[in-house]
Design a protein around this motif. Structure first.
Motif, PDB file in Angstrom:
ATOM      1  N   ALA A 138      67.984   0.221  41.763  1.00  0.00           N
ATOM      2  CA  ALA A 138      66.949  -0.316  41.498  1.00  0.00           C
ATOM      3  C   ALA A 138      65.632   0.433  41.426  1.00  0.00           C
ATOM      4  O   ALA A 138      64.710   0.371  40.500  1.00  0.00           O
ATOM      5  CB  ALA A 138      66.607  -1.593  42.447  1.00  0.00           C
ATOM      6  N   ILE A 139      65.392   1.328  42.463  1.00  0.00           N
ATOM      7  CA  ILE A 139      64.213   2.079  42.608  1.00  0.00           C
ATOM      8  C   ILE A 139      64.122   3.318  41.566  1.00  0.00           C
ATOM      9  O   ILE A 139      63.206   3.420  40.806  1.00  0.00           O
ATOM     10  CB  ILE A 139      64.381   2.891  43.752  1.00  0.00           C
ATOM     11  CG1 ILE A 139      64.273   2.118  44.991  1.00  0.00           C
ATOM     12  CG2 ILE A 139      63.311   3.998  43.839  1.00  0.00           C
ATOM     13  CD1 ILE A 139      64.389   2.716  46.452  1.00  0.00           C
ATOM     14  N   GLU A 145      54.580   5.007  37.860  1.00  0.00           N
ATOM     15  CA  GLU A 145      53.919   4.734  39.011  1.00  0.00           C
ATOM     16  C   GLU A 145      54.321   4.287  40.333  1.00  0.00           C
ATOM     17  O   GLU A 145      54.183   4.968  41.396  1.00  0.00           O
ATOM     18  CB  GLU A 145      52.784   3.717  38.771  1.00  0.00           C
ATOM     19  CG  GLU A 145      51.918   4.236  37.453  1.00  0.00           C
ATOM     20  CD  GLU A 145      52.444   4.237  36.181  1.00  0.00           C
ATOM     21  OE1 GLU A 145      52.097   4.959  35.200  1.00  0.00           O
ATOM     22  OE2 GLU A 145      53.407   3.526  35.984  1.00  0.00           O
ATOM     23  N   GLU A 146      55.432   3.539  40.446  1.00  0.00           N
ATOM     24  CA  GLU A 146      56.233   3.238  41.450  1.00  0.00           C
ATOM     25  C   GLU A 146      57.093   4.228  42.072  1.00  0.00           C
ATOM     26  O   GLU A 146      57.062   4.432  43.367  1.00  0.00           O
ATOM     27  CB  GLU A 146      57.063   2.149  41.048  1.00  0.00           C
ATOM     28  CG  GLU A 146      56.496   0.735  40.657  1.00  0.00           C
ATOM     29  CD  GLU A 146      57.342  -0.316  40.356  1.00  0.00           C
ATOM     30  OE1 GLU A 146      57.015  -1.438  40.445  1.00  0.00           O
ATOM     31  OE2 GLU A 146      58.343  -0.023  39.610  1.00  0.00           O
ATOM     32  N   LEU A 147      57.501   5.203  41.199  1.00  0.00           N
ATOM     33  CA  LEU A 147      58.375   6.203  41.482  1.00  0.00           C
ATOM     34  C   LEU A 147      57.537   7.462  42.448  1.00  0.00           C
ATOM     35  O   LEU A 147      57.846   7.858  43.472  1.00  0.00           O
ATOM     36  CB  LEU A 147      59.312   6.782  40.175  1.00  0.00           C
ATOM     37  CG  LEU A 147      60.324   6.004  40.188  1.00  0.00           C
ATOM     38  CD1 LEU A 147      60.652   6.474  38.606  1.00  0.00           C
ATOM     39  CD2 LEU A 147      61.626   6.119  40.967  1.00  0.00           C
ATOM     40  N   ILE A 148      56.397   7.570  41.632  1.00  0.00           N
ATOM     41  CA  ILE A 148      55.800   8.697  42.356  1.00  0.00           C
ATOM     42  C   ILE A 148      54.952   8.368  43.768  1.00  0.00           C
ATOM     43  O   ILE A 148      54.700   9.247  44.505  1.00  0.00           O
ATOM     44  CB  ILE A 148      54.395   9.323  41.338  1.00  0.00           C
ATOM     45  CG1 ILE A 148      54.118  10.593  41.573  1.00  0.00           C
ATOM     46  CG2 ILE A 148      53.281   8.102  41.562  1.00  0.00           C
ATOM     47  CD1 ILE A 148      55.031  11.467  41.196  1.00  0.00           C
ATOM     48  N   ALA A 149      54.974   7.023  43.874  1.00  0.00           N
ATOM     49  CA  ALA A 149      54.524   6.499  44.971  1.00  0.00           C
ATOM     50  C   ALA A 149      55.657   6.599  46.270  1.00  0.00           C
ATOM     51  O   ALA A 149      55.247   6.141  47.510  1.00  0.00           O
ATOM     52  CB  ALA A 149      53.688   5.235  45.044  1.00  0.00           C
ATOM     53  N   LEU A 150      56.927   6.704  45.895  1.00  0.00           N
ATOM     54  CA  LEU A 150      57.912   6.345  46.680  1.00  0.00           C
ATOM     55  C   LEU A 150      57.809   7.351  47.794  1.00  0.00           C
ATOM     56  O   LEU A 150      57.745   8.499  47.628  1.00  0.00           O
ATOM     57  CB  LEU A 150      59.172   6.532  45.780  1.00  0.00           C
ATOM     58  CG  LEU A 150      60.592   6.590  46.587  1.00  0.00           C
ATOM     59  CD1 LEU A 150      60.674   5.041  47.322  1.00  0.00           C
ATOM     60  CD2 LEU A 150      61.534   6.897  45.984  1.00  0.00           C
ATOM     61  N   ASP A 151      58.166   6.993  49.036  1.00  0.00           N
ATOM     62  CA  ASP A 151      58.409   7.681  50.335  1.00  0.00           C
ATOM     63  C   ASP A 151      59.844   8.105  50.365  1.00  0.00           C
ATOM     64  O   ASP A 151      60.907   7.605  50.945  1.00  0.00           O
ATOM     65  CB  ASP A 151      58.298   7.061  51.413  1.00  0.00           C
ATOM     66  CG  ASP A 151      58.358   7.601  52.604  1.00  0.00           C
ATOM     67  OD1 ASP A 151      58.590   9.047  52.803  1.00  0.00           O
ATOM     68  OD2 ASP A 151      58.385   7.253  53.887  1.00  0.00           O
ATOM     69  N   ALA A 152      60.065   9.243  49.305  1.00  0.00           N
ATOM     70  CA  ALA A 152      61.410   9.840  49.080  1.00  0.00           C
ATOM     71  C   ALA A 152      61.950  10.192  50.560  1.00  0.00           C
ATOM     72  O   ALA A 152      63.074  10.002  50.781  1.00  0.00           O
ATOM     73  CB  ALA A 152      61.638  10.686  48.077  1.00  0.00           C
ATOM     74  N   GLU A 153      61.180  10.862  51.289  1.00  0.00           N
ATOM     75  CA  GLU A 153      61.949  11.664  52.410  1.00  0.00           C
ATOM     76  C   GLU A 153      62.210  10.435  53.470  1.00  0.00           C
ATOM     77  O   GLU A 153      63.144  10.565  54.241  1.00  0.00           O
ATOM     78  CB  GLU A 153      60.781  12.486  52.947  1.00  0.00           C
ATOM     79  CG  GLU A 153      61.350  13.225  54.380  1.00  0.00           C
ATOM     80  CD  GLU A 153      62.622  13.950  54.021  1.00  0.00           C
ATOM     81  OE1 GLU A 153      63.777  14.005  55.082  1.00  0.00           O
ATOM     82  OE2 GLU A 153      62.759  14.468  52.933  1.00  0.00           O
ATOM     83  N   GLY A 154      61.294   9.400  53.522  1.00  0.00           N
ATOM     84  CA  GLY A 154      61.547   8.208  54.278  1.00  0.00           C
ATOM     85  C   GLY A 154      62.992   7.408  54.158  1.00  0.00           C
ATOM     86  O   GLY A 154      63.871   7.166  55.021  1.00  0.00           O
ATOM     87  N   LEU A 155      63.199   7.354  52.910  1.00  0.00           N
ATOM     88  CA  LEU A 155      64.470   6.805  52.170  1.00  0.00           C
ATOM     89  C   LEU A 155      65.479   7.778  52.705  1.00  0.00           C
ATOM     90  O   LEU A 155      66.593   7.196  52.954  1.00  0.00           O
ATOM     91  CB  LEU A 155      64.303   6.586  50.659  1.00  0.00           C
ATOM     92  CG  LEU A 155      65.439   5.804  49.747  1.00  0.00           C
ATOM     93  CD1 LEU A 155      65.641   4.542  50.462  1.00  0.00           C
ATOM     94  CD2 LEU A 155      65.318   5.936  48.323  1.00  0.00           C
ATOM     95  N   ARG A 156      65.437   8.755  52.158  1.00  0.00           N
ATOM     96  CA  ARG A 156      66.467   9.776  52.645  1.00  0.00           C
ATOM     97  C   ARG A 156      67.016   9.855  53.903  1.00  0.00           C
ATOM     98  O   ARG A 156      68.021   9.788  54.291  1.00  0.00           O
ATOM     99  CB  ARG A 156      66.177  11.295  52.348  1.00  0.00           C
ATOM    100  CG  ARG A 156      67.237  12.221  52.249  1.00  0.00           C
ATOM    101  CD  ARG A 156      66.710  13.621  51.857  1.00  0.00           C
ATOM    102  NE  ARG A 156      67.808  14.635  51.467  1.00  0.00           N
ATOM    103  CZ  ARG A 156      68.417  14.737  50.479  1.00  0.00           C
ATOM    104  NH1 ARG A 156      67.852  14.247  49.157  1.00  0.00           N
ATOM    105  NH2 ARG A 156      69.362  15.718  50.186  1.00  0.00           N
TER     106      ARG A 156
END
Length: 280
Positions: A138-139, A145-156
Motif C-alpha cells: 500500500a505504501i 510526496e507521501e513516499l518522500i516523507a516516509l520513515d523508511a528506516e523506521g519501517l525497516r
C-alpha cells in the motif's frame, strides 16, 4: 522460493534509466568514471537504454552489472509518476531521483517477506508477514510526496522483527540436521557481521548459520553448503561460490548473486537469475 510477483524483478525497459542518473558513481574498480547524483551517465541513451550494456565489465562498469533495484525503477517510473519521464517533465526529476532509493528499500523488504512466506517452517509467522506485505504494498502505491516523507528506516527496523522470527525458525530446522563435531563440540552458528574477507571456507557446512551482515568479500566458499543460512545484508563481492549450494539460502538477493563468482555448478534459488558470466 520468494513468494513474489514480477514487480520485484528489474525491468529496465519500463524504467526511465533512474539508476543511471540518480546514483553517485565513484571512479574505482567498479566504475570507470566519477558521476554526481542527478547527473545522467554519459552512456545513457535518449531511449533510456545503456549504450554499452553488452560490454559493461569490459568498459570498466562492473558495478552496473551487480546493481539490482528489486523493480523499484519501473514502479517509480510507471506508477508513482504515471509513465511521464523526467525529460518530459524536468521539474519532476529531483523528486523522481530521490524516490528511487526509498522505493528500492520497500521492494527489498517485500523480497525478504516473500522469502519468509515461501518457507513452510515459518508458517507460524505467515499471518504476520502477510499483514506486513499488505502494508508495504500500500505504501509503494502512495503519492510521491507521501513516499518522500516516509520513515523508511523506521519501517525497516519494524519489519526486521518479523524477519528475525523467520530466520530463527528456518535456521533452527537446518542446524538441527547438522551432526556435531568430533568430541561433541557444537559448530559456531552465529557469524553476524563477521569479517570473513578472504576466508578459506571451501566445502564448509554452513547450513543454518547466521551470516547476517557478514563480510564475505573474496572469500572462498566454493562447494560450501549454505542452505538455510541467513545471508541478509552479507557482502558477497568476489566471493567464490563455484559449486556451492545456495539453493535454499535465506534472504539471498539478486545483487548478492551478481556480485559473487559462481559457475554452472553453483545452485541458486529459482527466484534469482544466474549471471551469464557464470556459464551454464
Amino acid at each position: 522460493m520468494p513468494e513474489m510477483t514480477s514487480d520485484l524483478r528489474s525491468d529496465c525497459g519500463s524504467c526511465f534509466g533512474l539508476c543511471c542518473v540518480a546514483l553517485t558513481l565513484t571512479k574505482s574498480s567498479d566504475f570507470a568514471i566519477d558521476k554526481a547524483a542527478g547527473k545522467p551517465c554519459p552512456n545513457l541513451g535518449e531511449d533510456f537504454g545503456c549504450g554499452i550494456h553488452s560490454k559493461l565489465r569490459g568498459e570498466g562498469f562492473a558495478g552496473c552489472t551487480v546493481y539490482d533495484c528489486f523493480g523499484a525503477g519501473q514502479k517509480v517510473s510507471q506508477v508513482t509518476f504515471a509513465g511521464v519521464n523526467w525529460r518530459e517533465e524536468p521539474g519532476s526529476s529531483e523528486l523522481m531521483f530521490a524516490l528511487l532509493p526509498v522505493m528500492k528499500q520497500l521492494h527489498e523488504l517485500l523480497w525478504y517477506v516473500g522469502d519468509g512466506l515461501a518457507r513452510e517452517v515459518a508458517r507460524p509467522v505467515h499471518g504476520e508477514l502477510r499483514g506486513v506485505r499488505e502494508e508495504i504494498e500500500a505504501i509503494t502505491r502512495g503519492s510521491a510526496e507521501e513516499l518522500i516523507a516516509l520513515d523508511a528506516e523506521g519501517l525497516r527496523q519494524r519489519v526486521n522483527g518479523s524477519l528475525v522470527k523467520v530466520s530463527e525458525l528456518v535456521r533452527g530446522e537446518w542446524a538441527a540436521a547438522v551432526p556435531r563435531k568430533k568430541g561433541g563440540k557444537k559448530r559456531r552458528t552465529d557469524l553476524r557481521g563477521a569479517d570473513l574477507m578472504g576466508a578459506r571456507r571451501a566445502g564448509a557446512d554452513l547450513r543454518g548459520v547466521n551470516l547476517r551482515g557478514a563480510y564475505l568479500i573474496a572469500a572462498d566458499v566454493s562447494g560450501a553448503d549454505l542452505r538455510g543460512a541467513d545471508v541478509i545484508g552479507a557482502d558477497f563481492r568476489d566471493a567464490d561460490v563455484r559449486g556451492a549450494d545456495l539453493s535454499e539460502a535465506l534472504f539471498l538477493t539478486q545483487t548478492q548473486v551478481n556480485a559473487a563468482l559462481g559457475d554452472g555448478g553453483t545452485r541458486i534459488p529459482g527466484a534469482v537469475e544466474r549471471p551469464e558470466r557464470w556459464g551454464r
